[in-house]
Design an enzyme around this catalytic site. Structure first.
Site: not given
Ligand code: FE
Ligand code: ZN
Length: 265
Positions: A66, A68, A70-71, A124, A143, A181
């Site tokens: 996805h 985001h 942090d991805h 999400h 996530d 995570h």
């Molecule tokens: Fe994440």
């Molecule tokens: Zn995420």
């Protein structure tokens, strides 16, 4: 040493798991015989590069779950340095930096001889996908699902997320769940408050506390264990329903209330 020689022999899918950023896990996966490697998401270019240096693997693909940061934060830098090809969700292509190949439900992504089915799991984010390596008994869930938890509903409804989670709940028990995570301990303490009499859950909480005290990962989990201990996969649990005051309510209502309470936990 004996070599397996059955015609359908599948080489092991190598998985190199590494912690990065505050609480993310990065994953390099590889078909050893073909020497083909992918990074599942790119929490940080530096962390993925360090993992490549440590393993000596060469990056061929990025499989994004996805959009985001942090991805996908390392996408462009890693692509510029390695020339890798970026695979990501069709439903969110505009938000995946450097995307080359758009995939969605029903598509199959290959890594050498290994095959991953793509599932759409919105909730999400609206374009979240997961990669299911059926033969390798491994699913990379980003996530969408966490150990004893699930992603926050930033861009989706409880109904959408519940449909997404049911796709994961149906996977076989032994399938390993690689989430993005290390949220397990907080999830565990939330879960036990909802189902204090769940023996599998009690056992797992103790195990997780012990692992975290030693600073060890609690990931991967398995689908079987998640089905027994993850409240977001258990809206049909009478104990969970009773705790929430929702005996006999619809599964979506129970799921939505569980998610709402977790936001405030
Ligand atoms: Fe994440
Ligand atoms: Zn995420």
């Amino acid at each position: 040493m004996t070599q397996a020689s059955a015609p359908h022999h599948l080489p092991i899918l190598e998985v190199f798991q590494f912690p990065c950023l505050d609480d993310n896990y990065g994953y390099l996966i590889r078909d050893r015989e073909a020497g083909i490697c992918a990074s599942v998401d790119t929490p940080s270019a530096a962390a993925v590069e360090a993992a490549l240096a440590e393993t000596g693997w060469k990056l061929d693909f990025i499989f994004n779950t996805h959009h985001h940061e942090d991805h996908t934060g390392g996408n462009l830098e890693l692509k510029a340095r390695t020339g890798c090809r970026i695979v990501g969700p069709r439903a969110d292509a505009a938000r995946i930096p450097g995307i080359d190949q758009q995939v969605g439900e029903g598509d199959v992504v290959t890594l050498g001889r290994h095959r991953a089915r793509v599932l759409d799991t919105p909730g999400h984010t609206r374009g979240h996908i997961v990669y299911v390596f059926d033969e390798d008994q491994a699913v990379f869930v980003g996530d969408t699902l966490f150990s004893m938890g699930c992603g926050r509903l930033f861009e989706g409804t409880p109904e959408q997320m519940w449909i997404s989670l049911q796709k994961l709940r149906r996977l076989p028990d032994p399938m390993r769940v690689f989430c993005a995570h290390e949220y397990t301990q907080k999830n565990a303490h939330f879960a036990i408050g909802l189902e204090p009499d769940n023996a599998d859950l009690r056992e797992r909480v103790a195990e997780v506390d012990q692992l975290r005290e030693l600073d060890m990962p609690t990931v991967p989990s398995t689908i079987g264990r998640e089905r027994l201990t993850n409240p977001f996969l258990r809206p049909d649990s009478p104990e969970l329903q009773a705790t929430l005051g929702l005996r006999g309510a619809s599964l979506i209502e129970v799921f939505a209330e569980t998610r709402r309470r977790r936001n405030e936990f």
